[in-house]
Design a protein around this motif. Structure first.
Motif, PDB file in Angstrom:
ATOM      1  N   TYR A  44      33.114  45.914  51.815  1.00 47.66           N
ATOM      2  CA  TYR A  44      32.737  44.189  51.714  1.00 47.66           C
ATOM      3  C   TYR A  44      31.889  43.937  50.454  1.00 47.66           C
ATOM      4  CZ  TYR A  44      31.116  39.528  52.950  1.00 47.66           C
ATOM      5  OH  TYR A  44      30.695  38.394  52.877  1.00 47.66           O
ATOM      6  N   ARG A  47      33.199  44.921  47.245  1.00 51.36           N
ATOM      7  CA  ARG A  47      34.493  43.860  46.758  1.00 51.36           C
ATOM      8  C   ARG A  47      34.121  42.735  46.400  1.00 51.36           C
ATOM      9  NH1 ARG A  47      37.883  41.063  51.546  1.00 51.36           N
ATOM     10  NH2 ARG A  47      35.916  40.166  51.245  1.00 51.36           N
ATOM     11  N   ASN A  48      32.791  42.382  46.705  1.00 46.75           N
ATOM     12  CA  ASN A  48      32.355  40.847  46.347  1.00 46.75           C
ATOM     13  C   ASN A  48      31.751  40.965  45.121  1.00 46.75           C
ATOM     14  OD1 ASN A  48      33.091  38.446  48.439  1.00 46.75           O
ATOM     15  ND2 ASN A  48      32.351  40.243  49.776  1.00 46.75           N
ATOM     16  N   MET A  51      34.253  40.961  42.567  1.00 39.39           N
ATOM     17  CA  MET A  51      34.935  39.417  42.643  1.00 39.39           C
ATOM     18  C   MET A  51      33.661  38.889  41.474  1.00 39.39           C
ATOM     19  SD  MET A  51      36.986  37.564  44.615  1.00 39.39           S
ATOM     20  CE  MET A  51      37.185  35.783  44.698  1.00 39.39           C
ATOM     21  N   MET A  66      28.205  35.370  45.451  1.00 36.99           N
ATOM     22  CA  MET A  66      27.690  34.790  46.742  1.00 36.99           C
ATOM     23  C   MET A  66      26.343  35.040  46.897  1.00 36.99           C
ATOM     24  SD  MET A  66      30.786  36.359  49.346  1.00 36.99           S
ATOM     25  CE  MET A  66      29.775  36.214  50.841  1.00 36.99           C
ATOM     26  N   LYS A  80      28.484  29.966  47.907  1.00 36.99           N
ATOM     27  CA  LYS A  80      29.314  30.552  46.986  1.00 36.99           C
ATOM     28  C   LYS A  80      29.442  29.710  45.680  1.00 36.99           C
ATOM     29  CE  LYS A  80      32.313  32.318  50.746  1.00 36.99           C
ATOM     30  NZ  LYS A  80      33.896  32.138  50.945  1.00 36.99           N
TER      31      LYS A  80
END
Ligand code: COA
Length: 166
Positions: A44, A47-48, A51, A66, A80
């Motif tokens: 997680y 992945r962020n 991103m 984030m 965010k």
């Protein structure tokens, strides 16, 4: 002591606990990962990070970073930032989304998380940000208005606010 900390691979159990407490998200704030298993947390985070860097994004997505709001060393909320708007975000979503964990609501942290984010927005050299909010989400509208948000329009029960950076 109050500060925003950008999501990183150093994040641990206290962040995972907050994500789980928040649940799937409300009022347009999505909290994917709320139901992940312990062993999925690192994925997680990775992945962020991708991103935020805009790596491997599907065409309809923009980079998104984030941050966690810490108050006295406890994480109390998520915010965010999407520096670039696309057609969809101009209608719904805007540049910024946030959430305070349920156990810490009503203590002024909603106003605080956006205030701290506006410092980051300024540091990035952005001139204004768009926020969208359900017309009946009174707490969030107050958060935005306390941060100098100006109501631009209300269409189909969704408000669009701009905050200018000075
Ligand atoms: C919206 C949210 C971030 C507010 O967080 P919070 O920490 O409770 O907000 P604050 O304590 O800073 O309060 C902000 C204002 O809303 C008011 N308020 C707080 N909860 C309220 C409620 N349930 N109903 C009405 N007003 C409320 C406060 O009195 C305060 O008003 P004031 O500035 O006039 O004093 C929080 O409720 C939340 O995370 N909601 C779910 C996700 C969400 O809606 N995100 C926003 C999507 S646009």
């Amino acid at each position: 002591m109050v500060y925003l900390k950008e999501l990183s691979l150093n994040d641990g159990q206290e962040i995972l606990d907050m994500i789980r407490e928040i649940g799937p998200g409300e009022n347009g704030f999505g909290n994917s990962g709320w139901d992940m298993k312990d062993e999925e947390f690192e994925w997680y985070l990775r992945r962020n990070i991708r991103m935020a860097q805009g790596i491997g994004l599907e065409p309809h997505l923009v980079p998104e970073t984030m941050y966690w709001l810490y108050v006295d060393d406890r994480p109390v909320g998520i915010i965010k930032l999407r520096p670039i708007l696309n057609q969809n975000l101009r209608k719904l979503g805007g540049n910024i989304g946030y959430c305070i964990r349920p156990s810490e609501r009503g203590k002024g942290y909603g106003v605080l998380i956006l205030k701290e984010m506006m410092k980051k927005v300024k540091a990035r050299g952005m001139s204004k940000v768009l926020l969208t909010v359900n017309e009946d989400n009174i707490a969030s509208r107050k958060v935005i208005e306390s941060n100098e948000g100006e109501l631009y329009d209300i269409i189909d029960g969704k408000c669009r606010y701009w905050i200018n950076v000075y």
